[in-house]
Design a protein around this motif. Structure first.
Motif, PDB file in Angstrom:
ATOM      1  N   GLY A   1      25.130  39.554  30.455  1.00  0.00           N
ATOM      2  CA  GLY A   1      26.247  38.629  30.594  1.00  0.00           C
ATOM      3  C   GLY A   1      27.357  38.920  29.606  1.00  0.00           C
ATOM      4  O   GLY A   1      27.986  38.014  29.057  1.00  0.00           O
TER       5      GLY A   1
ATOM      6  N   GLY B   1      31.081  37.309  29.492  1.00  0.00           N
ATOM      7  CA  GLY B   1      31.279  35.886  29.246  1.00  0.00           C
ATOM      8  C   GLY B   1      31.592  35.601  27.793  1.00  0.00           C
ATOM      9  O   GLY B   1      31.658  36.504  26.950  1.00  0.00           O
TER      10      GLY B   1
ATOM     11  N   ILE C   1      22.029  31.956  33.333  1.00  0.00           N
ATOM     12  CA  ILE C   1      22.996  31.826  34.419  1.00  0.00           C
ATOM     13  C   ILE C   1      22.541  32.543  35.691  1.00  0.00           C
ATOM     14  O   ILE C   1      23.029  32.247  36.776  1.00  0.00           O
ATOM     15  CB  ILE C   1      24.379  32.354  33.995  1.00  0.00           C
ATOM     16  CG1 ILE C   1      24.306  33.830  33.587  1.00  0.00           C
ATOM     17  CG2 ILE C   1      24.968  31.510  32.889  1.00  0.00           C
ATOM     18  CD1 ILE C   1      25.670  34.433  33.274  1.00  0.00           C
TER      19      ILE C   1
ATOM     20  N   PHE D   1      37.100  28.449  35.013  1.00  0.00           N
ATOM     21  CA  PHE D   1      35.830  28.794  34.381  1.00  0.00           C
ATOM     22  C   PHE D   1      34.746  29.038  35.427  1.00  0.00           C
ATOM     23  O   PHE D   1      33.974  29.996  35.332  1.00  0.00           O
ATOM     24  CB  PHE D   1      35.403  27.676  33.438  1.00  0.00           C
ATOM     25  CG  PHE D   1      34.058  27.891  32.811  1.00  0.00           C
ATOM     26  CD1 PHE D   1      33.908  28.747  31.733  1.00  0.00           C
ATOM     27  CD2 PHE D   1      32.929  27.243  33.304  1.00  0.00           C
ATOM     28  CE1 PHE D   1      32.666  28.958  31.159  1.00  0.00           C
ATOM     29  CE2 PHE D   1      31.681  27.448  32.739  1.00  0.00           C
ATOM     30  CZ  PHE D   1      31.557  28.298  31.666  1.00  0.00           C
TER      31      PHE D   1
ATOM     32  N   GLU E   1      35.047  30.101  38.394  1.00  0.00           N
ATOM     33  CA  GLU E   1      35.276  31.309  39.197  1.00  0.00           C
ATOM     34  C   GLU E   1      34.801  32.575  38.502  1.00  0.00           C
ATOM     35  O   GLU E   1      34.717  33.640  39.112  1.00  0.00           O
ATOM     36  CB  GLU E   1      36.767  31.417  39.543  1.00  0.00           C
ATOM     37  CG  GLU E   1      37.224  30.331  40.513  1.00  0.00           C
ATOM     38  CD  GLU E   1      38.728  30.302  40.691  1.00  0.00           C
ATOM     39  OE1 GLU E   1      39.436  30.994  39.906  1.00  0.00           O
ATOM     40  OE2 GLU E   1      39.210  29.580  41.592  1.00  0.00           O
ATOM     41  N   LYS E   2      34.516  32.498  37.207  1.00  0.00           N
ATOM     42  CA  LYS E   2      33.912  33.596  36.432  1.00  0.00           C
ATOM     43  C   LYS E   2      34.712  34.889  36.496  1.00  0.00           C
ATOM     44  O   LYS E   2      34.140  35.986  36.464  1.00  0.00           O
ATOM     45  CB  LYS E   2      32.473  33.864  36.923  1.00  0.00           C
ATOM     46  CG  LYS E   2      31.551  32.659  36.859  1.00  0.00           C
ATOM     47  CD  LYS E   2      31.339  32.188  35.448  1.00  0.00           C
ATOM     48  CE  LYS E   2      30.354  31.026  35.388  1.00  0.00           C
ATOM     49  NZ  LYS E   2      30.210  30.471  34.021  1.00  0.00           N
TER      50      LYS E   2
END
Length: 221
Positions: free
Chosen positions: A73, A76, A144, A206, A208-209
């Motif tokens: 990840g 992020g 996640i 946020f 929608e990444k």
């Protein structure tokens, strides 16, 4: 709340405690840190809590200079912070930014990675155990990709692996983070900034990444 009481369970703004989006709040003095920096308030706001979470994971896993650290990840907020903070410790970092990297991970070969900093979990989780060397360490603070994983317990004990769940910060973590900021050893990663009155749009962005780093809210002047 008794300011002198040390809580046995986590109690954070925006999670167990309301007030994460408030203009004003109150905290115990021991949780407030003075910082000397030329960065703006908006830029400084991008550090907690992602950088403190990442630094806590690296602290728990005792990441040292010269080690190889795999971060899941990595695009992020916490992941990008972990990449910077591990590099600041002198570690070699392997960043994973999408779930479809099982074959790439396996290509590293068992015994290649000293530490896994995991924020994803999910169905690809066993491949993380495959690439950890004997005696390796695994630290997790997110899921996640899904909270349920498949663990062959034999992998855990035959490779003498150590697992760390990371939520409550070790006492030295935030102070260490402030020192890194003041020395300029890490950079702020502000993906976007929204006025507090546009918090709905910020939360949509946020979800929608599509960003790298942190989305920050600005207080209305």
């Amino acid at each position: 709340m008794d300011d002198d009481k040390v809580l046995e369970t986590p109690w954070y703004f925006g999670s167990e405690c309301d007030g994460g989006f408030a203009e004003y709040t109150r905290v115990a003095a021991r949780h407030a840190y003075r910082i000397v920096s030329n960065l703006s308030d908006l830029e400084l706001a991008s550090f907690p809590c992602s950088y403190s979470t990442a630094e806590n994971m690296l602290t728990r896993a005792s990441v040292k200079s010269g080690e190889t650290v795999l971060v899941t990840g990595a695009s992020g907020g916490v992941g990008s912070a972990a990449v910077q903070l591990a590099s600041a410790r002198g570690a070699r970092v392997i960043a994973v930014t999408s779930p479809g990297k099982t074959e790439k991970l396996k290509a590293l070969g068992a015994g290649q990675v000293d530490v896994v900093i995991d924020l994803v979990a999910g169905p690809k989780w066993p491949s993380l155990m495959d690439v950890l060397r004997a005696g390796g360490r695994y630290a997790v603070a997110g899921a996640i990709g899904g909270p349920l994983v498949e663990l062959d317990v034999r992998t855990l004990y035959l490779k003498d692996l150590r697992f760390f769940g990371c939520t409550v910060l070790e006492p030295q973590v935030f102070g260490n983070l402030v020192e890194l900021i003041e020395r300029g050893d890490i950079s702020r990663l502000v993906a976007e900034a929204y006025p507090l009155c546009e918090i709905v749009a910020a939360q949509k962005a946020f979800g929608e990444k599509g960003h790298i780093g942190k989305i920050v809210l600005k207080l209305d002047q």
